[in-house]
Design an enzyme around this catalytic site. Structure first.
Site, PDB file in Angstrom:
ATOM      1  N   TYR A 234       0.800  -1.219   0.000  1.00  0.00           N
ATOM      2  CA  TYR A 234       0.000   0.000   0.000  1.00  0.00           C
ATOM      3  C   TYR A 234       0.838   1.277   0.000  1.00  0.00           C
ATOM      4  O   TYR A 234       0.312   2.365  -0.222  1.00  0.00           O
ATOM      5  CB  TYR A 234      -0.929   0.042   1.220  1.00  0.00           C
ATOM      6  CG  TYR A 234      -1.880  -1.110   1.356  1.00  0.00           C
ATOM      7  CD1 TYR A 234      -2.147  -1.981   0.295  1.00  0.00           C
ATOM      8  CD2 TYR A 234      -2.522  -1.355   2.567  1.00  0.00           C
ATOM      9  CE1 TYR A 234      -3.010  -3.043   0.444  1.00  0.00           C
ATOM     10  CE2 TYR A 234      -3.391  -2.409   2.719  1.00  0.00           C
ATOM     11  CZ  TYR A 234      -3.631  -3.268   1.661  1.00  0.00           C
ATOM     12  OH  TYR A 234      -4.489  -4.325   1.823  1.00  0.00           O
TER      13      TYR A 234
ATOM     14  N   HIS B  43       0.820 -11.708   2.204  1.00  0.00           N
ATOM     15  CA  HIS B  43      -0.225 -10.965   1.509  1.00  0.00           C
ATOM     16  C   HIS B  43      -0.944 -11.801   0.447  1.00  0.00           C
ATOM     17  O   HIS B  43      -2.173 -11.800   0.392  1.00  0.00           O
ATOM     18  CB  HIS B  43       0.372  -9.708   0.874  1.00  0.00           C
ATOM     19  CG  HIS B  43      -0.628  -8.632   0.618  1.00  0.00           C
ATOM     20  ND1 HIS B  43      -0.303  -7.307   0.522  1.00  0.00           N
ATOM     21  CD2 HIS B  43      -1.968  -8.681   0.431  1.00  0.00           C
ATOM     22  CE1 HIS B  43      -1.387  -6.588   0.295  1.00  0.00           C
ATOM     23  NE2 HIS B  43      -2.414  -7.398   0.227  1.00  0.00           N
TER      24      HIS B  43
END
Length: 266
Positions: A42, A100
């Site tokens: 992010y 992730h």
């Protein structure tokens, strides 16, 4: 099973403008959020850490979660970049560290051995997984010494993830629901808007209220400004049995995040 993670959490995907992200985090914590979700992918870990530092909230009262980028999942890279995440966050540990995606550099034996080492070294208190299939979850649980405390996937009324929710119940971990509002793409759905009108509320609130009703599901909506408070306020919306039955019987399906990579998560 009652979720072990504070619910809802604050999702931060896409909020990569430093000041805006930091202020959103600080505001969310002032409202009552106690669960922050970020990721190396992010590009906002530093801003999330800054927001946490600005807030008048004790560090030990907040669950901070981040995720190792799929490209960084080789053993040495996972160790190194997890420490870099701590530096960006300005923390000496994170409460929850996720793999992730089980793609790219992911190697079950190498990656999960690194996750165990990161727990042993105090870099993270707990291990999470994200976007795994039941089969990959089984493999990971067999290889890990540390327990899996959370599995994060896209989950909302039009992608209810029944199999993965059942898996979470059976194995005692939380299912953390990212994109619990379907990225905004489901907020004009006829059924959700009809239920919202019935309760004089929004379709977004209906989505979150649905998640709160699901056993061990922890939604992490992202938002800025008034949306952060509105998402928190959805905790007060109680859907009735008829609402929940109608959603359960609804066969409309929408996926919004990386559909090619996530195609196994039905």
């Amino acid at each position: 099973m009652t979720p072990t993670l504070p619910s809802p959490g604050l999702g931060t995907s896409g909020n990569d403008e430093f000041e805006q992200c930091a202020e959103t985090v600080a505001e969310a914590l002032s409202i009552g959020y106690r669960h922050l979700d970020t990721a190396q992918m992010y590009d906002n870990e530093a801003a999330v850490g800054a927001g946490l530092e600005r807030a008048d909230v004790a560090r030990e009262d907040v669950v901070v979660a981040t995720k190792i980028h799929p490209d960084n999942l080789a053993y040495d890279d996972a160790i190194e970049t997890a420490h870099e995440s701590l530096d960006r966050l300005g923390l000496d540990r994170v409460d929850l560290l996720y793999v992730h995606w089980p793609i790219s550099a992911y190697d079950p034996e190498e990656t999960l051995a690194a996750m165990d080492e990161l727990v042993e070294d105090g870099v993270t208190d707990h291990v999470g997984l994200s976007n795994f299939t039941p089969e990959l979850l089984d493999e990971a649980r067999d290889l890990l010494d540390a327990p899996v405390v959370a599995h994060q996937v896209e989950c909302h009324p039009l992608l209810p993830q029944a199999d993965l929710r059942e898996y979470a119940r059976e194995h005692g971990h939380d299912l953390v629901a990212y994109s619990p509002l379907g990225g905004g793409e489901i907020l004009d759905d006829p059924l959700l808007t009809e239920i919202a009108e019935k309760h004089d509320t929004s379709a977004a609130a209906v989505c979150l209220a649905w998640a709160f009703e699901q056993e061990a599901v922890v939604p992490i909506p992202k938002g800025e400004g008034d949306h952060v408070a509105a998402n928190w306020a959805a905790r007060d919306l109680a859907l009735d049995a008829e609402d929940l039955d109608r959603i359960a019987a609804y066969d409309e399906r929408v996926r919004v995040v990386d559909p090619d990579a996530a195609a196994w998560n039905q």
